[in-house]
Design an enzyme around this catalytic site. Structure first.
Site, PDB file in Angstrom:
ATOM      1  N   GLY A  73      -5.440  -5.671   5.799  1.00 49.66           N
ATOM      2  CA  GLY A  73      -6.516  -4.706   5.985  1.00 49.66           C
ATOM      3  C   GLY A  73      -7.601  -5.166   6.932  1.00 49.66           C
ATOM      4  O   GLY A  73      -8.117  -4.377   7.738  1.00 49.66           O
ATOM      5  N   THR A 125       0.903  -1.154   0.000  1.00 48.76           N
ATOM      6  CA  THR A 125       0.000   0.000   0.000  1.00 48.76           C
ATOM      7  C   THR A 125       0.931   1.189   0.000  1.00 48.76           C
ATOM      8  O   THR A 125       2.095   1.053   0.362  1.00 48.76           O
ATOM      9  CB  THR A 125      -0.861  -0.017   1.288  1.00 48.76           C
ATOM     10  N   ARG A 164     -14.617  -6.517  -2.040  1.00 47.48           N
ATOM     11  CA  ARG A 164     -13.861  -6.393  -0.788  1.00 47.48           C
ATOM     12  C   ARG A 164     -13.285  -4.978  -0.664  1.00 47.48           C
ATOM     13  O   ARG A 164     -12.729  -4.435  -1.626  1.00 47.48           O
ATOM     14  CB  ARG A 164     -12.745  -7.428  -0.777  1.00 47.48           C
ATOM     15  N   GLY A 182     -10.738  -2.674   1.871  1.00 49.36           N
ATOM     16  CA  GLY A 182      -9.756  -2.824   2.946  1.00 49.36           C
ATOM     17  C   GLY A 182      -9.819  -1.691   3.954  1.00 49.36           C
ATOM     18  O   GLY A 182     -10.792  -0.946   4.044  1.00 49.36           O
ATOM     19  N   ASP A 183      -8.740  -1.556   4.703  1.00 50.23           N
ATOM     20  CA  ASP A 183      -8.678  -0.566   5.785  1.00 50.23           C
ATOM     21  C   ASP A 183      -8.341   0.833   5.285  1.00 50.23           C
ATOM     22  O   ASP A 183      -8.678   1.823   5.949  1.00 50.23           O
ATOM     23  CB  ASP A 183      -7.624  -0.986   6.811  1.00 50.23           C
ATOM     24  N   THR A 201      -0.404   0.118   6.618  1.00 46.15           N
ATOM     25  CA  THR A 201      -0.243  -0.804   5.493  1.00 46.15           C
ATOM     26  C   THR A 201      -0.169  -2.214   6.062  1.00 46.15           C
ATOM     27  O   THR A 201       0.402  -2.428   7.124  1.00 46.15           O
ATOM     28  CB  THR A 201       1.042  -0.489   4.696  1.00 46.15           C
ATOM     29  N   GLY A 202      -0.763  -3.153   5.365  1.00 45.50           N
ATOM     30  CA  GLY A 202      -0.703  -4.527   5.857  1.00 45.50           C
ATOM     31  C   GLY A 202      -2.033  -5.222   5.701  1.00 45.50           C
ATOM     32  O   GLY A 202      -2.805  -4.918   4.777  1.00 45.50           O
TER      33      GLY A 202
HETATM   34  N1  GLY Z   1      -3.930  -2.549   3.767  1.00 43.17           N
HETATM   35  C1  GLY Z   1      -4.428  -2.595   2.475  1.00 43.17           C
HETATM   36  C2  GLY Z   1      -5.511  -3.553   2.284  1.00 43.17           C
HETATM   37  O1  GLY Z   1      -5.596  -4.526   3.013  1.00 43.17           O
HETATM   38  O2  GLY Z   1      -6.300  -3.353   1.408  1.00 43.17           O
END
Ligand code: GLY
Length: 286
Positions: A212, A158, A186, A188-189, A209-210
């Site tokens: 999500g 990310t 989907r 993410g975060d 980042t990681g």
């Molecule tokens: N951290 C980015 C995602 O999981 O989409």
């Protein structure tokens, strides 16, 4: 004094070529953001400027380098937020944009909503004159190969930036191509304020980042900033404690960059690697 950090994702960056590409990409993002801050520009403009070259660099999981979903489409998430007045804009599952952060910024400037998803985000972008093309036109051979090879694996790339400007205001921007082979729809975060992205002049700004889902389930960014308001401990220790808490409670790993309201910088990760570059008026590093 201004402060700025950019990241190009947490995970494992294997091979010297990849590492060099990440370093160069991060440097380009840092230089673009720092130019804004050096000229006296706002933290909001700086993080926006910093994320654009990060999205454009094919080595990162954002923009044209995005991971593909299970149907082979790059549906992207991005968010931008100003800590000064809590204005924010975000897009989720957006297809066809080479620079989703520009669409997120337009959502912020529009001010009516905070988060637009899918076809609605695409329609908004078109109405604002922001370029959208064939979603598959941006797909790189490398992304197709990753989908074919790593359908069942997670991915952790990310991009993001946090900044504090000379007036003491903070801001954050995050952009991602999500996880490889994810279910269609989907999110993410990264576009969810309080999970992967948050800025508040009372405490600071954070871009994660990681994994999500792990950052969503733990409201990572919100917990970190609330803790920074109350806890005057060592910034890096607080950040690592929160990242380890995410890992302990969900099994999810990742990293984050932070700038505090009083101008301290930190970054950390529970993965093998994370690409970071930072600058202040006085010094810079990576
Ligand atoms: N951290 C980015 C995602 O999981 O989409």
């Amino acid at each position: 004094m201004y402060q700025l950090i950019v990241h190009g994702g947490a995970g494992t960056i294997a091979g010297e070529d990849h590492q060099a590409a990440h370093r160069l990409g991060a440097e380009l993002g840092l230089a673009a953001g720092e130019a804004v801050l050096r000229a006296g520009g706002s933290a909001l403009d700086a993080v926006h400027a910093a994320v654009r070259p990060l999205e454009a660099a094919l080595c990162f999981n954002a923009g044209p380098g995005s991971q593909l979903d299970e149907d082979g489409y790059p549906a992207m998430d991005a968010a931008i937020m100003a800590g000064r007045d809590l204005r924010a804009g975000a897009v989720a599952a957006l297809c066809g944009s080479a620079q989703p952060i520009n669409v997120a910024r337009a959502v912020l400037e529009d001010g009516r909503h905070v988060l637009l998803a899918g076809a609605g985000a695409a329609r908004f972008a078109r109405e604002r004159g922001l370029p959208l093309g064939d979603p598959l036109a941006h797909v790189t051979p490398a992304a197709r190969a990753r989908l074919a090879k790593r359908r069942a694996e997670g991915s952790r790339g990310t991009v993001g930036a946090v900044a504090r400007d000379v007036s003491g205001h903070v801001a954050v921007a995050t952009s991602t191509g999500g996880t490889v082979g994810r279910r269609v729809g989907r999110i993410g975060d990264s576009p969810v304020l309080g999970a992967g992205t948050l800025a508040d002049d009372r405490s600071g700004a954070v871009s994660a980042t990681g994994d999500g889902e792990a950052f969503l389930r733990t409201a990572f960014a919100a917990r970190l900033l609330v803790r920074l308001e109350r806890d005057r401990g060592t910034l890096h220790e607080v950040l690592m404690d929160e990242l380890h808490e995410v890992w302990r409670r969900t099994g999810g790993r990742g990293g984050a960059i932070v700038v505090t309201a009083d101008g301290r910088l930190a970054w950390g990760h529970t993965t093998a690697d994370m690409t970071v570059a930072w600058a202040t008026e006085a010094s810079r590093g990576a």
